[in-house]
Design a protein around this motif. Structure first.
Motif, mmCIF file in Angstrom:
data_model
loop_
_atom_site.group_PDB
_atom_site.id
_atom_site.type_symbol
_atom_site.label_atom_id
_atom_site.label_comp_id
_atom_site.label_asym_id
_atom_site.label_seq_id
_atom_site.Cartn_x
_atom_site.Cartn_y
_atom_site.Cartn_z
ATOM 1 N N ALA A 209 0.894 -1.354 0.091
ATOM 2 C CA ALA A 209 0.012 -0.011 0.084
ATOM 3 C C ALA A 209 0.871 1.256 -0.101
ATOM 4 C CB ALA A 209 -0.971 -0.135 1.139
ATOM 5 N N TRP A 210 2.164 1.119 0.448
ATOM 6 C CA TRP A 210 3.030 2.272 0.307
ATOM 7 C C TRP A 210 4.258 1.485 0.171
ATOM 8 C CZ3 TRP A 210 0.293 1.040 4.934
ATOM 9 C CH2 TRP A 210 1.088 0.184 5.949
ATOM 10 N N ASP A 211 5.484 2.303 -0.250
ATOM 11 C CA ASP A 211 6.582 2.194 -0.728
ATOM 12 C C ASP A 211 7.354 1.290 0.543
ATOM 13 O OD1 ASP A 211 7.107 2.686 -3.256
ATOM 14 O OD2 ASP A 211 7.524 4.857 -2.560
ATOM 15 N N VAL A 212 8.029 0.087 0.276
ATOM 16 C CA VAL A 212 8.713 -0.581 1.441
ATOM 17 C C VAL A 212 9.760 -1.212 0.656
ATOM 18 C CG1 VAL A 212 6.831 -1.131 2.727
ATOM 19 C CG2 VAL A 212 7.372 -2.907 0.814
ATOM 20 N N THR A 213 10.703 -1.329 1.433
ATOM 21 C CA THR A 213 12.061 -2.067 1.068
ATOM 22 C C THR A 213 12.026 -3.417 1.723
ATOM 23 O OG1 THR A 213 13.293 -1.347 3.125
ATOM 24 C CG2 THR A 213 13.377 0.342 1.277
ATOM 25 N N PRO A 214 12.931 -4.273 1.653
ATOM 26 C CA PRO A 214 13.003 -5.304 2.160
ATOM 27 C C PRO A 214 12.773 -5.455 3.944
ATOM 28 C CG PRO A 214 14.447 -5.691 0.371
ATOM 29 C CD PRO A 214 13.791 -4.187 0.614
ATOM 30 N N LEU A 215 13.560 -4.681 4.354
ATOM 31 C CA LEU A 215 13.742 -4.262 5.844
ATOM 32 C C LEU A 215 12.411 -3.866 6.352
ATOM 33 C CD1 LEU A 215 14.749 -4.013 8.573
ATOM 34 C CD2 LEU A 215 15.938 -2.177 8.026
ATOM 35 N N THR A 216 11.866 -2.815 5.812
ATOM 36 C CA THR A 216 10.479 -2.183 6.237
ATOM 37 C C THR A 216 9.283 -3.136 5.965
ATOM 38 O OG1 THR A 216 10.243 -1.131 4.071
ATOM 39 C CG2 THR A 216 11.202 0.140 6.060
ATOM 40 N N ALA A 217 9.523 -4.031 5.065
ATOM 41 C CA ALA A 217 8.473 -4.984 4.565
ATOM 42 C C ALA A 217 8.414 -5.982 5.765
ATOM 43 C CB ALA A 217 8.527 -5.775 3.335
ATOM 44 N N ARG A 218 9.531 -6.436 6.239
ATOM 45 C CA ARG A 218 9.763 -7.421 7.347
ATOM 46 C C ARG A 218 9.114 -6.492 8.745
ATOM 47 N NH1 ARG A 218 14.896 -9.677 4.990
ATOM 48 N NH2 ARG A 218 14.156 -11.818 4.803
ATOM 49 N N VAL A 219 9.440 -5.341 8.735
ATOM 50 C CA VAL A 219 8.773 -4.542 10.064
ATOM 51 C C VAL A 219 7.356 -4.544 9.660
ATOM 52 C CG1 VAL A 219 8.736 -2.335 11.227
ATOM 53 C CG2 VAL A 219 10.829 -3.078 10.358
ATOM 54 N N VAL A 220 6.724 -4.293 8.769
ATOM 55 C CA VAL A 220 5.260 -4.237 8.667
ATOM 56 C C VAL A 220 4.552 -5.720 9.033
ATOM 57 C CG1 VAL A 220 3.296 -3.860 6.960
ATOM 58 C CG2 VAL A 220 5.243 -2.165 7.209
ATOM 59 N N GLY A 221 5.479 -6.717 8.524
ATOM 60 C CA GLY A 221 4.935 -7.772 8.563
ATOM 61 C C GLY A 221 5.044 -8.483 10.189
ATOM 62 N N THR A 222 6.062 -7.874 10.800
ATOM 63 C CA THR A 222 6.115 -8.328 12.272
ATOM 64 C C THR A 222 5.040 -7.621 13.165
ATOM 65 O OG1 THR A 222 8.602 -8.127 11.950
ATOM 66 C CG2 THR A 222 7.684 -7.920 14.132
ATOM 67 N N VAL A 223 4.657 -6.341 12.468
ATOM 68 C CA VAL A 223 3.477 -5.767 13.174
ATOM 69 C C VAL A 223 2.195 -6.533 13.124
ATOM 70 C CG1 VAL A 223 2.164 -3.687 13.248
ATOM 71 C CG2 VAL A 223 4.618 -3.288 13.098
ATOM 72 N N LEU A 224 1.956 -7.090 12.055
ATOM 73 C CA LEU A 224 0.842 -7.765 11.726
ATOM 74 C C LEU A 224 0.711 -9.142 12.409
ATOM 75 C CD1 LEU A 224 0.553 -7.303 7.752
ATOM 76 C CD2 LEU A 224 -0.914 -6.178 9.569
ATOM 77 N N THR A 225 1.843 -9.713 12.880
ATOM 78 C CA THR A 225 1.955 -11.034 13.709
ATOM 79 C C THR A 225 1.156 -10.573 15.236
ATOM 80 O OG1 THR A 225 4.200 -10.660 14.495
ATOM 81 C CG2 THR A 225 3.840 -11.677 12.599
ATOM 82 N N LEU A 226 1.137 -9.440 15.450
ATOM 83 C CA LEU A 226 0.745 -9.107 17.044
ATOM 84 C C LEU A 226 -0.723 -9.632 17.083
ATOM 85 C CD1 LEU A 226 2.583 -5.788 17.771
ATOM 86 C CD2 LEU A 226 2.840 -8.136 19.036
ATOM 87 N N PRO A 227 -1.703 -9.209 16.420
ATOM 88 C CA PRO A 227 -3.181 -9.368 16.754
ATOM 89 C C PRO A 227 -3.307 -10.857 16.240
ATOM 90 C CG PRO A 227 -2.897 -8.247 14.705
ATOM 91 C CD PRO A 227 -1.503 -8.246 15.411
ATOM 92 N N GLY A 228 -2.576 -11.492 15.250
ATOM 93 C CA GLY A 228 -2.777 -12.944 14.916
ATOM 94 C C GLY A 228 -2.129 -13.920 16.092
ATOM 95 N N THR A 229 -1.171 -13.390 16.808
ATOM 96 C CA THR A 229 -0.896 -14.312 17.856
ATOM 97 C C THR A 229 -1.857 -14.177 18.967
ATOM 98 O OG1 THR A 229 1.520 -13.798 17.285
ATOM 99 C CG2 THR A 229 1.476 -14.816 19.313
ATOM 100 N N VAL A 230 -2.229 -13.325 19.365
ATOM 101 C CA VAL A 230 -3.201 -13.202 20.420
ATOM 102 C C VAL A 230 -4.280 -13.666 20.314
ATOM 103 C CG1 VAL A 230 -4.691 -11.368 21.824
ATOM 104 C CG2 VAL A 230 -2.432 -10.698 21.152
#
Length: 294
Positions: A194-215
């Motif tokens: 949805a916005w520009d990402v690099t491999p590092l920032t894509a991993r950061v966004v992905g990490t944020v998305l794991t939070l609700p999933g794990t709960v």
């Protein structure tokens, strides 16, 4: 909303024993340790997202990604404050596996993208130290405090209906899978997110998305509203800041990408759904309490 076995302040007054639902000293110490770092990161990343090259451990572009990470930290602040306030392990226990996964993935991302960081900068030293130590501390909390939950509801409590739990767990699986895909194969998001990402920032966004999933996955094993009430509060705080970040940074969105509309719509609808669910469960808990008093 306080149970009968707890003082008004929400703190334990007797030494904890196994199965007493108490918060162990290690859990308290880890929460106190983490909170100042989260607060500092929120200030730097949410209030000054365009200045990460000068102020932060690594340069984050576009600024929206910095605000997304800060939004996750705001929920973390709420969560760890509740650990200190609530004094009951079952009220916060389901947040710790998600925090452990979050910290571990960010630690791995740091190692994988070591060259992107500002070596020697105080914020880098803080970041690197935090994500080397925090996963170990969070794992220790789960080991030390893990069996304290008695499995009992609070005096004022309710059960989350099974259909709602299934729906939330399904949403959690989708969020967790999306987050892990972004982390393990970040190149799929480069140029299509949805916005520009690099491999590092894509991993950061992905990490944020794991939070609700794990709960949410814990909903398959635990139906007590009191075991999720404060987790949902933390997620609501994160969603408020996330949606505000998207609104403030809307010029950074790439509307030509197919992912943009679904991502933005999901964030907004998630906030609305969480508010409705929270009010629904709070109302059930009050009705249950009133019925029990009759």
């Amino acid at each position: 909303m306080v149970d009968r076995e707890q003082s008004h302040s929400g703190r334990n007054r007797t030494p904890p024993a196994r199965g007493d639902d108490g918060i162990r000293p290690l859990t308290t110490a880890v929460s106190v340790f983490v909170l100042p770092f989260l607060a500092a990161a929120v200030v730097l990343l949410y209030l000054f997202p365009a200045d990460t090259e000068r102020l932060f451990a690594w340069t984050i572009q576009p600024p929206l990604t910095a605000m997304v990470l800060a939004s996750a930290y705001t929920g973390g602040i709420w969560f760890f404050v509740q650990v200190l306030r609530q004094g009951r392990w079952h009220r916060v226990r389901h947040g710790f596996p998600g925090a452990l996964l979050f910290a571990t993935l960010l630690g791995v991302a740091t190692v994988l993208h070591w060259d992107r960081f500002h070596f020697g900068h105080i914020s880098f030293l803080t970041w690197a130290t935090l994500y080397l130590i925090t996963p170990i501390l969070l794992l220790a909390v789960l080991v030390v405090n893990g069996r304290a939950d008695r499995g009992r509801p609070d005096a004022i409590d309710t059960t989350i209906p099974w259909p709602v739990r299934i729906l939330l767990a399904a949403f959690g699986v989708a969020s967790l899978v999306t987050g892990l895909v972004l982390f393990l194969a970040p190149q799929v998001a480069v140029g299509s997110w949805a916005w520009d990402v690099t491999p590092l920032t894509a991993r950061v966004v992905g990490t944020v998305l794991t939070l609700p999933g794990t709960v949410h996955l814990w909903l398959l094993l635990d139906s007590r509203w009191s075991a999720f009430r404060w987790m949902f509060q933390a997620q609501l705080v994160s969603l408020v800041f996330l949606n505000l970040a998207v609104a403030l940074s809307r010029e950074q969105l790439l509307w030509a990408n197919p992912a943009t509309l679904p991502v933005v719509a999901t964030l907004l609808l998630s906030l609305v759904a969480y508010v409705i669910l929270y009010l629904f469960c709070e109302r059930r808990a009050r009705r249950s309490s009133n019925a029990g008093a009759l």
